[in-house]
Design a protein around this motif. Sequence first.
Motif, PDB file in Angstrom:
ATOM      1  N   TYR A 130      -8.275   3.879  10.468  1.00 35.83           N
ATOM      2  CA  TYR A 130      -8.491   3.235   9.168  1.00 35.83           C
ATOM      3  C   TYR A 130      -7.876   1.830   9.133  1.00 35.83           C
ATOM      4  CZ  TYR A 130      -8.109   2.322   4.155  1.00 35.83           C
ATOM      5  OH  TYR A 130      -8.188   1.746   2.923  1.00 35.83           O
ATOM      6  N   ARG A 131      -6.664   1.724   9.651  1.00 36.06           N
ATOM      7  CA  ARG A 131      -5.968   0.435   9.613  1.00 36.06           C
ATOM      8  C   ARG A 131      -6.652  -0.598  10.507  1.00 36.06           C
ATOM      9  NH1 ARG A 131       0.259   2.782   9.815  1.00 36.06           N
ATOM     10  NH2 ARG A 131       0.184   3.812   7.777  1.00 36.06           N
TER      11      ARG A 131
ATOM     12  N   SER B  32       0.834  -1.193   0.000  1.00 39.71           N
ATOM     13  CA  SER B  32       0.000   0.000   0.000  1.00 39.71           C
ATOM     14  C   SER B  32       0.878   1.255   0.000  1.00 39.71           C
ATOM     15  CB  SER B  32      -0.893  -0.002   1.244  1.00 39.71           C
ATOM     16  OG  SER B  32      -1.384   1.301   1.486  1.00 39.71           O
TER      17      SER B  32
ATOM     18  N   LYS C 282      -9.806  -0.718  11.184  1.00 36.46           N
ATOM     19  CA  LYS C 282     -11.044  -1.098  10.512  1.00 36.46           C
ATOM     20  C   LYS C 282     -10.769  -1.949   9.264  1.00 36.46           C
ATOM     21  CE  LYS C 282     -13.439   2.281   8.816  1.00 36.46           C
ATOM     22  NZ  LYS C 282     -13.684   3.694   8.993  1.00 36.46           N
ATOM     23  N   THR C 283      -9.775  -1.542   8.486  1.00 38.49           N
ATOM     24  CA  THR C 283      -9.511  -2.213   7.209  1.00 38.49           C
ATOM     25  C   THR C 283      -8.813  -3.550   7.373  1.00 38.49           C
ATOM     26  OG1 THR C 283      -9.209  -0.014   6.325  1.00 38.49           O
ATOM     27  CG2 THR C 283      -8.571  -1.830   4.887  1.00 38.49           C
ATOM     28  N   TYR C 284      -7.848  -3.602   8.282  1.00 37.54           N
ATOM     29  CA  TYR C 284      -7.012  -4.808   8.364  1.00 37.54           C
ATOM     30  C   TYR C 284      -7.232  -5.646   9.623  1.00 37.54           C
ATOM     31  CZ  TYR C 284      -4.332  -2.369   4.730  1.00 37.54           C
ATOM     32  OH  TYR C 284      -3.933  -1.713   3.600  1.00 37.54           O
TER      33      TYR C 284
END
Length: 567
Positions: free
Chosen positions: A317-318, A252, A320-322
């Motif tokens: 964000y991380r 990313s 939630k996303t990962y």
Amino acid sequence: MIQFKQYIAQEISNATEIDKQEIEGYIEIPKDDKNGDYAFPCFRLAKTMKKAPQAIAEEIKEKILIDDKIIEKIEVLGGYINFYINKTLLAKEVLEELEKEEYGKTELGKGKTVLIDYSSPNIAKPFHIGHLRTTLIGNSLYRVYKYLGYNTIGINHLGDYGTQFGKMIEAYKMWGNEYDLTEDPINKMVDMYVRINELCKTDEKILENCRENFRLLEAGDKYCADLWNKFKDFSMIEFEKIYDVLNVKFDSYKGESFYADKTDEVIQKLEEKGVLTDSKGAKIVDLTDVGIKTPCLIQKANGSSIYATRDLAAIMYRAKTYDFDKCLYVVAYEQNLHFNQIFAVAKYLVDEKYVKGLEHVSYGMVALPTGKMSTRLGNVVKIEDLINGTIEKAEEIITEKNPELENKEEVAKKVGIGAIVYNTLSTASIKDQIFDWNTALNFQGETGPYIQYTYVRTQSILEKVEKLPKFEEIKIEKLQDNYSINILKLIYNFEDILVQVTTKEEPSILARYLIDLSKAFSNFYNENKIIGEEKELQDARIYLTDCVGKVLKQGAYLLGMEMPNKM
Ligand code: ARG
């Protein structure tokens, strides 16, 4: 493969009724193998058992039932119980395992996700030597975690946002036609930035324009966005050149700009929790309760977010996303305060399990001996020059040592990069270090090229035999001399070394290991004839040589180096 340490821990646990895991943590590997292959110090038990360590050691020893096919001998020395493993079993286990591909690869990390935020240079600014260090530390951690079965995500958190871009846009408007960004773009952008900053000091109107540009950029104005993208593209071309030679990859490239529109959520959440306070118009979170004197600035008086706010948005964000188990930040120790602050604020934004997984992998400064090796602009060393310079130097050395060598260029590249990678990763990350290519390229010292040279030696020995023996064909008894056993023990420890790299977030452990294995092989090679011995002995030694080559190559890859076949 048999787990000697676990076996010993289990036996001690049975004898003492202490938790096996705890015992395992106490077991040491003695420096001198005269004191056994594993040792259990009884000092820790003295308090609870109210006896002298020596007496405890004797007592435990009596209670332990050992299988001499696994442990040859137990001895008490001082407050230690020393365990001598069965060397035939060791040899059999290790050598058989090496028949398989990818020795040491495990599924240990299965189901766990590790994010590694590394490299993360700043757009329109030079990629400096500190960035080289985070790139290489992060790359090695990335490879090791992956090898141990973790779901591993490499993130390049680019510094591509901030008010400085308002200035860059203004500079480009004024002098854009003076600069051809297709060549050496970063130095030119730095030049433009220095120039506009000077002007802003004396010209309030220009400064106002810069602010307006940034406002427009945030609002999505096409002209400003196009320019910003242009700066970003030109910078990325330069960065990619470096990643390419080093063979470094990311999953990313979501940098700071990606989080610019996600900072409102951070502010809102902190407000909800009632931890956001006003300070002369700015918004801060006080952290004195956790012993951090400097509050974390969240929003400037003019309403704009800062680096920390964007990092906080990234944590949300991380998570939630990962749904990460660990999120590592490989960043210089100058940013210790920043990470202490954002980790402390994170507890108001994400679940505790995520906060626990946040870790700053802090590293020290790198200095260069001053002089001809660097092209300098201001005070900045061009990393590309450093890399290319080292490769050139490697080629000179190789040509001198082996004038006949084919594809010298390719070999020089591997050796030059190997020198840089090893040198960068050989000291504990947190320590400051110096990069001096004369030291780094010394084939005899503790260097990358020395490891490569050892590998090349293994390959040239293997080349001399027609057919490599198979595991079933070799006689293990032939490998019971000290030099062979030393190698076998090191190879046996490979996986443990990789695990240590991840528990300590420290690639230097692997770097050290590769030197130890190389030295062990050199000793074996100097003391033992390999080719020309009677068939059984030769086969056994050839097989061991092949194993060493495989482990060196795999280990070097995990560190970030490639092996030449000749040099
Ligand atoms: N761009 C920063 C620098 O060059 C490093 C960013 C590190 N990563 C992060 N998530 N803050 O110093």
